[in-house]
Design a protein around this motif. Structure first.
Motif, PDB file in Angstrom:
ATOM      1  N   LEU A 107     -29.193  -9.761 -11.046  1.00 50.83           N
ATOM      2  CA  LEU A 107     -27.674 -10.669 -10.761  1.00 50.83           C
ATOM      3  C   LEU A 107     -28.138 -11.796 -12.049  1.00 50.83           C
ATOM      4  N   THR A 108     -29.282 -11.696 -12.980  1.00 52.53           N
ATOM      5  CA  THR A 108     -29.461 -12.154 -14.411  1.00 52.53           C
ATOM      6  C   THR A 108     -28.713 -11.608 -15.062  1.00 52.53           C
ATOM      7  N   GLU A 109     -28.167  -9.979 -15.102  1.00 53.57           N
ATOM      8  CA  GLU A 109     -27.463  -9.930 -16.006  1.00 53.57           C
ATOM      9  C   GLU A 109     -26.074  -9.879 -15.813  1.00 53.57           C
ATOM     10  N   LEU A 110     -25.692 -10.076 -14.118  1.00 58.26           N
ATOM     11  CA  LEU A 110     -24.764 -10.729 -14.342  1.00 58.26           C
ATOM     12  C   LEU A 110     -24.305 -11.246 -14.340  1.00 58.26           C
ATOM     13  N   LYS A 111     -24.974 -12.512 -14.046  1.00 57.24           N
ATOM     14  CA  LYS A 111     -25.104 -14.175 -14.853  1.00 57.24           C
ATOM     15  C   LYS A 111     -24.285 -14.243 -16.104  1.00 57.24           C
ATOM     16  N   ASN A 112     -25.100 -13.573 -16.719  1.00 60.10           N
ATOM     17  CA  ASN A 112     -25.190 -14.367 -18.513  1.00 60.10           C
ATOM     18  C   ASN A 112     -24.301 -13.570 -19.041  1.00 60.10           C
ATOM     19  N   TYR A 113     -23.662 -11.991 -18.533  1.00 59.15           N
ATOM     20  CA  TYR A 113     -22.863 -11.294 -18.839  1.00 59.15           C
ATOM     21  C   TYR A 113     -20.944 -12.572 -19.075  1.00 59.15           C
ATOM     22  N   SER A 114     -20.919 -13.132 -17.853  1.00 58.97           N
ATOM     23  CA  SER A 114     -20.735 -13.603 -17.236  1.00 58.97           C
ATOM     24  C   SER A 114     -20.245 -15.019 -18.354  1.00 58.97           C
ATOM     25  N   GLU A 115     -21.074 -15.833 -18.835  1.00 56.94           N
ATOM     26  CA  GLU A 115     -21.550 -17.007 -19.448  1.00 56.94           C
ATOM     27  C   GLU A 115     -21.360 -16.466 -21.241  1.00 56.94           C
ATOM     28  N   ASP A 116     -21.711 -15.464 -21.482  1.00 63.08           N
ATOM     29  CA  ASP A 116     -22.048 -15.090 -22.802  1.00 63.08           C
ATOM     30  C   ASP A 116     -20.892 -14.911 -23.335  1.00 63.08           C
ATOM     31  N   LYS A 117     -19.661 -13.823 -22.100  1.00 55.17           N
ATOM     32  CA  LYS A 117     -18.467 -13.737 -22.608  1.00 55.17           C
ATOM     33  C   LYS A 117     -17.276 -15.050 -23.011  1.00 55.17           C
ATOM     34  N   LEU A 118     -17.840 -16.197 -21.617  1.00 53.37           N
ATOM     35  CA  LEU A 118     -16.759 -17.119 -21.438  1.00 53.37           C
ATOM     36  C   LEU A 118     -16.898 -18.051 -22.817  1.00 53.37           C
ATOM     37  N   SER A 119     -18.233 -17.962 -23.649  1.00 55.33           N
ATOM     38  CA  SER A 119     -18.632 -18.347 -25.150  1.00 55.33           C
ATOM     39  C   SER A 119     -18.170 -18.585 -26.096  1.00 55.33           C
ATOM     40  N   GLN A 120     -17.550 -17.248 -25.832  1.00 54.56           N
ATOM     41  CA  GLN A 120     -16.113 -16.962 -27.192  1.00 54.56           C
ATOM     42  C   GLN A 120     -14.778 -17.295 -26.858  1.00 54.56           C
ATOM     43  N   HIS A 121     -14.574 -17.988 -25.964  1.00 57.03           N
ATOM     44  CA  HIS A 121     -13.309 -18.327 -25.442  1.00 57.03           C
ATOM     45  C   HIS A 121     -13.363 -20.239 -25.604  1.00 57.03           C
ATOM     46  N   PHE A 179     -37.600  -6.727  -5.289  1.00 53.72           N
ATOM     47  CA  PHE A 179     -37.001  -7.905  -5.564  1.00 53.72           C
ATOM     48  C   PHE A 179     -36.754  -8.438  -7.102  1.00 53.72           C
ATOM     49  N   TYR A 180     -37.842  -8.088  -7.911  1.00 57.93           N
ATOM     50  CA  TYR A 180     -37.839  -7.805  -9.736  1.00 57.93           C
ATOM     51  C   TYR A 180     -36.031  -6.959  -9.585  1.00 57.93           C
ATOM     52  N   ILE A 181     -35.846  -5.977  -8.755  1.00 58.08           N
ATOM     53  CA  ILE A 181     -35.030  -5.440  -9.888  1.00 58.08           C
ATOM     54  C   ILE A 181     -33.808  -6.299  -8.817  1.00 58.08           C
ATOM     55  N   ALA A 182     -33.625  -6.800  -7.781  1.00 56.26           N
ATOM     56  CA  ALA A 182     -32.687  -7.532  -7.206  1.00 56.26           C
ATOM     57  C   ALA A 182     -32.154  -9.232  -9.100  1.00 56.26           C
ATOM     58  N   LYS A 183     -33.764  -9.373  -8.949  1.00 53.83           N
ATOM     59  CA  LYS A 183     -33.333 -10.867  -9.206  1.00 53.83           C
ATOM     60  C   LYS A 183     -32.911 -10.308 -10.648  1.00 53.83           C
ATOM     61  N   ASP A 184     -32.985  -9.235 -11.788  1.00 56.52           N
ATOM     62  CA  ASP A 184     -32.852  -9.177 -12.891  1.00 56.52           C
ATOM     63  C   ASP A 184     -31.546  -8.344 -12.875  1.00 56.52           C
ATOM     64  N   THR A 233     -37.152 -16.141  -4.295  1.00 53.64           N
ATOM     65  CA  THR A 233     -36.173 -17.403  -3.277  1.00 53.64           C
ATOM     66  C   THR A 233     -35.845 -18.545  -4.480  1.00 53.64           C
ATOM     67  N   GLN A 234     -37.175 -18.078  -5.265  1.00 50.15           N
ATOM     68  CA  GLN A 234     -37.304 -19.692  -6.350  1.00 50.15           C
ATOM     69  C   GLN A 234     -35.933 -19.607  -7.550  1.00 50.15           C
ATOM     70  N   PHE A 235     -35.534 -18.468  -7.935  1.00 47.93           N
ATOM     71  CA  PHE A 235     -34.827 -18.025  -8.989  1.00 47.93           C
ATOM     72  C   PHE A 235     -33.157 -18.526  -7.991  1.00 47.93           C
ATOM     73  N   ASN A 236     -32.804 -18.362  -6.982  1.00 46.08           N
ATOM     74  CA  ASN A 236     -31.427 -18.628  -6.269  1.00 46.08           C
ATOM     75  C   ASN A 236     -31.889 -19.697  -5.614  1.00 46.08           C
ATOM     76  N   LYS A 237     -33.033 -20.562  -6.172  1.00 51.53           N
ATOM     77  CA  LYS A 237     -32.564 -21.985  -5.895  1.00 51.53           C
ATOM     78  C   LYS A 237     -32.041 -22.841  -7.074  1.00 51.53           C
ATOM     79  N   ASN A 238     -32.384 -22.113  -8.030  1.00 54.87           N
ATOM     80  CA  ASN A 238     -31.761 -22.951  -9.646  1.00 54.87           C
ATOM     81  C   ASN A 238     -30.516 -22.397  -9.529  1.00 54.87           C
ATOM     82  N   LYS A 239     -29.854 -23.606  -9.529  1.00 54.72           N
ATOM     83  CA  LYS A 239     -28.593 -24.336 -10.117  1.00 54.72           C
ATOM     84  C   LYS A 239     -27.757 -24.840 -11.405  1.00 54.72           C
ATOM     85  N   ASP A 240     -28.143 -24.149 -12.352  1.00 57.59           N
ATOM     86  CA  ASP A 240     -28.421 -24.210 -14.079  1.00 57.59           C
ATOM     87  C   ASP A 240     -27.073 -23.299 -13.360  1.00 57.59           C
TER      88      ASP A 240
END
Length: 207
Positions: free
Chosen positions: A63-77, A56-61, A129-136
């Motif tokens: 998913l977080t890395e994938l999400k952060n990558y896109s958002e960090d790259k996007l912030s440069q545009h 569960f921790y590995i999956a959350k980590d 489960t709570q992590f996946n409910k987060n819609k930010d």
């Protein structure tokens, strides 16, 4: 309240991730994790009751890395103006990162298959489960921005639509990326399928 991980927890998670990436969840045993972490099995079980809880921790980590990558790259545009432009760029970046993350996608695919029944009653499962409910998530926020500025079609439930987009991208990625060579042999293409799916989804939501 989320569990606060100590140094040993983090060490166990690090070596577990390496084993899960190379051997898979099913083929990895707690004794393998203890050996690689250079600790006794009794110590390991004091930190985590089973490998599925570690997963569960590995999956959350991941998913977080994938999400952060896109958002960090996007912030440069800085040139992106409308919500749709940001959403389109974000989805393309997200898909591109998935295409580069074969081991992680293979793990997430196995994780989903591993938990087809009810999650165990555990702190780890509850946190996941709570992590996946987060819609930010960025895609949801960009979807809302696009609706507000008129660049994205108005929908009744933006949260649901954003979830559909993310899960559709993940679903195709999990289907084709672990079997890339087979898809190329059988169909003549692979990565292009995900890229085209993203293009079609973007066309569908553009105002």
């Amino acid at each position: 309240m989320a569990r606060v991980l100590d140094e040993m927890d983090r060490k166990i998670l690090k070596v577990s991730k390496e084993l899960f990436m190379s051997k898979g969840i099913r083929e990895t045993e707690m004794k393998d994790i203890a050996k690689k972490a250079e600790i006794g099995r009794s110590t390991l079980y004091r930190h985590f009751a089973g490998k599925e809880l570690i997963a569960f921790y590995i999956a959350k980590d991941i998913l977080t890395e994938l999400k952060n990558y896109s958002e960090d790259k996007l912030s440069q545009h800085k040139n992106l103006k409308s919500g749709y432009e940001k959403l389109a760029s974000g989805m393309i970046l997200f898909a591109g990162k998935l295409l580069e993350s074969r081991d992680e996608i293979r793990f997430l695919d196995e994780f989903d298959q591993f938990f087809t029944d009810s999650y165990p009653e555990s702190e780890e499962a509850s946190e996941y489960t709570q992590f996946n409910k987060n819609k930010d998530m960025g895609i949801y926020q960009m979807f809302l921005e696009g609706i507000a500025d008129g660049s994205v079609k108005k929908v009744e439930n933006p949260e649901f639509e954003a979830d559909v987009l993310v899960n559709a991208i993940f679903g195709i990625a999990q289907r084709i990326i672990p079997r890339r060579e087979h898809y190329i042999e059988e169909h003549g293409y692979c990565d292009e399928m995900l890229e085209e799916a993203v293009r079609l989804m973007l066309l569908a939501i553009k105002a």
